[in-house]
Design an enzyme around this catalytic site. Sequence first.
Site, PDB file in Angstrom:
ATOM      1  N   LYS A   9       0.835  -1.198   0.000  1.00 49.65           N
ATOM      2  CA  LYS A   9       0.000   0.000   0.000  1.00 49.65           C
ATOM      3  C   LYS A   9       0.881   1.262   0.000  1.00 49.65           C
ATOM      4  CE  LYS A   9      -3.738  -2.370   2.482  1.00 49.65           C
ATOM      5  NZ  LYS A   9      -4.625  -2.353   3.684  1.00 49.65           N
ATOM      6  N   TYR A  49     -11.937  -3.062  -3.233  1.00 51.28           N
ATOM      7  CA  TYR A  49     -12.492  -3.114  -1.871  1.00 51.28           C
ATOM      8  C   TYR A  49     -14.016  -3.158  -1.866  1.00 51.28           C
ATOM      9  CZ  TYR A  49      -7.957  -2.544   0.421  1.00 51.28           C
ATOM     10  OH  TYR A  49      -6.682  -2.750   0.895  1.00 51.28           O
ATOM     11  N   ARG A 102       3.072  -6.669   9.268  1.00 49.43           N
ATOM     12  CA  ARG A 102       2.311  -5.650  10.001  1.00 49.43           C
ATOM     13  C   ARG A 102       2.756  -5.573  11.460  1.00 49.43           C
ATOM     14  NH1 ARG A 102      -3.556  -7.446   7.452  1.00 49.43           N
ATOM     15  NH2 ARG A 102      -3.550  -6.090   5.605  1.00 49.43           N
ATOM     16  N   ASN A 112      -1.724  -0.222   7.390  1.00 46.90           N
ATOM     17  CA  ASN A 112      -1.207  -1.558   7.693  1.00 46.90           C
ATOM     18  C   ASN A 112      -0.373  -2.158   6.555  1.00 46.90           C
ATOM     19  OD1 ASN A 112      -3.231  -2.278   5.974  1.00 46.90           O
ATOM     20  ND2 ASN A 112      -4.397  -3.490   7.458  1.00 46.90           N
ATOM     21  N   HIS A 115      -1.681  -5.432   1.406  1.00 45.52           N
ATOM     22  CA  HIS A 115      -2.903  -6.237   1.222  1.00 45.52           C
ATOM     23  C   HIS A 115      -2.515  -7.626   0.743  1.00 45.52           C
ATOM     24  CE1 HIS A 115      -6.786  -7.586  -0.340  1.00 45.52           C
ATOM     25  NE2 HIS A 115      -6.088  -8.030  -1.372  1.00 45.52           N
ATOM     26  N   GLU A 126      -8.938 -10.960  -7.719  1.00 42.37           N
ATOM     27  CA  GLU A 126      -8.054  -9.797  -7.578  1.00 42.37           C
ATOM     28  C   GLU A 126      -6.939  -9.808  -8.626  1.00 42.37           C
ATOM     29  OE1 GLU A 126      -7.032  -9.956  -3.400  1.00 42.37           O
ATOM     30  OE2 GLU A 126      -8.977  -9.109  -2.816  1.00 42.37           O
TER      31      GLU A 126
HETATM   32  P1  DAT Z   1      -7.247  -7.319   5.542  1.00 42.37           P
HETATM   33  O1  DAT Z   1      -6.495  -6.228   4.813  1.00 42.37           O
HETATM   34  O2  DAT Z   1      -6.431  -7.884   6.672  1.00 42.37           O
HETATM   35  O3  DAT Z   1      -7.794  -8.382   4.616  1.00 42.37           O
HETATM   36  P2  DAT Z   1      -9.989  -6.374   5.771  1.00 42.37           P
HETATM   37  O4  DAT Z   1     -10.266  -7.032   4.472  1.00 42.37           O
HETATM   38  O5  DAT Z   1     -10.910  -6.684   6.904  1.00 42.37           O
HETATM   39  O6  DAT Z   1      -8.501  -6.636   6.277  1.00 42.37           O
HETATM   40  O7  DAT Z   1     -10.029  -4.780   5.589  1.00 42.37           O
HETATM   41  C1  DAT Z   1      -9.428  -4.213   4.433  1.00 42.37           C
HETATM   42  C2  DAT Z   1      -8.661  -2.991   4.859  1.00 42.37           C
HETATM   43  O8  DAT Z   1      -9.554  -2.000   5.361  1.00 42.37           O
HETATM   44  C3  DAT Z   1      -7.665  -3.231   5.995  1.00 42.37           C
HETATM   45  O9  DAT Z   1      -6.427  -3.717   5.515  1.00 42.37           O
HETATM   46  C4  DAT Z   1      -7.553  -1.873   6.589  1.00 42.37           C
HETATM   47  C5  DAT Z   1      -8.935  -1.296   6.428  1.00 42.37           C
HETATM   48  N1  DAT Z   1      -9.741  -1.503   7.634  1.00 42.37           N
HETATM   49  C6  DAT Z   1     -10.308  -2.652   8.058  1.00 42.37           C
HETATM   50  N2  DAT Z   1     -10.962  -2.504   9.198  1.00 42.37           N
HETATM   51  C7  DAT Z   1     -10.818  -1.180   9.527  1.00 42.37           C
HETATM   52  C8  DAT Z   1     -11.268  -0.361  10.597  1.00 42.37           C
HETATM   53  N3  DAT Z   1     -11.999  -0.863  11.595  1.00 42.37           N
HETATM   54  N4  DAT Z   1     -10.909   0.943  10.581  1.00 42.37           N
HETATM   55  C9  DAT Z   1     -10.190   1.465   9.593  1.00 42.37           C
HETATM   56  N5  DAT Z   1      -9.731   0.747   8.532  1.00 42.37           N
HETATM   57  C10 DAT Z   1     -10.039  -0.555   8.507  1.00 42.37           C
HETATM   58 MG    MG Z   2      -9.321  -8.361   3.242  1.00 39.61          MG
END
Ligand code: DAT
Ligand code: MG
Length: 149
Positions: A9, A49, A102, A112, A115, A126
């Site tokens: 990212k 997303y 991370r 973080n 991805h 994807e």
């Molecule tokens: P991951 O990237 O571990 O697959 P995810 O798919 O649940 O996690 O979420 C996608 C991204 O969205 C994540 O990398 C960071 C952001 N994100 C997730 N939960 C969040 C939250 N509670 N507040 C802010 N950003 C968040």
């Molecule tokens: Mg995810």
Amino acid sequence: MERTFLMIKPDGVQRNLIGEVIKRLENKGFTLVGLKLMSVSQELAEKHYDVHKERPFFGSLVDFIISSPVVAMVWEGEGVVASARKIIGATDPLSAEPGTIRGDYGVSIGRNLIHGSDAIETAQREISLWFKEEELCHWQTTITPWLYE
Ligand code: DAT
Ligand code: MG
């Protein structure tokens, strides 16, 4: 062979962690089959997303992804989808184990660093969203017999 989609990212690129991320996946024994530094369009970020579009953080997440270049990658290897998720660590860097990307480099869920696809079907979706077929290399490293029995 199984493939996954990983994206460093904007924060990972800005913090000079491209080499570190690639090194960890190379050292593990996975094979890089696609790689590009790119600016992301709003449309691509929203599609990527899409599953989170109703979440309160969706807008800021998309704004962040399009704010500065990312590194899009496809990696190949046995069990690479789940293994790369382990190497990346938990979504919230404060909960991510030390030794994960991370866990070692992040402090905030909205920054973080990287991805990784969460399942084989997600990875296929994807990869086709981010890469054209001709952008992927079909190759085998000469060390394959030293990685797999
Ligand atoms: P991951 O990237 O571990 O697959 P995810 O798919 O649940 O996690 O979420 C996608 C991204 O969205 C994540 O990398 C960071 C952001 N994100 C997730 N939960 C969040 C939250 N509670 N507040 C802010 N950003 C968040
Ligand atoms: Mg995810």
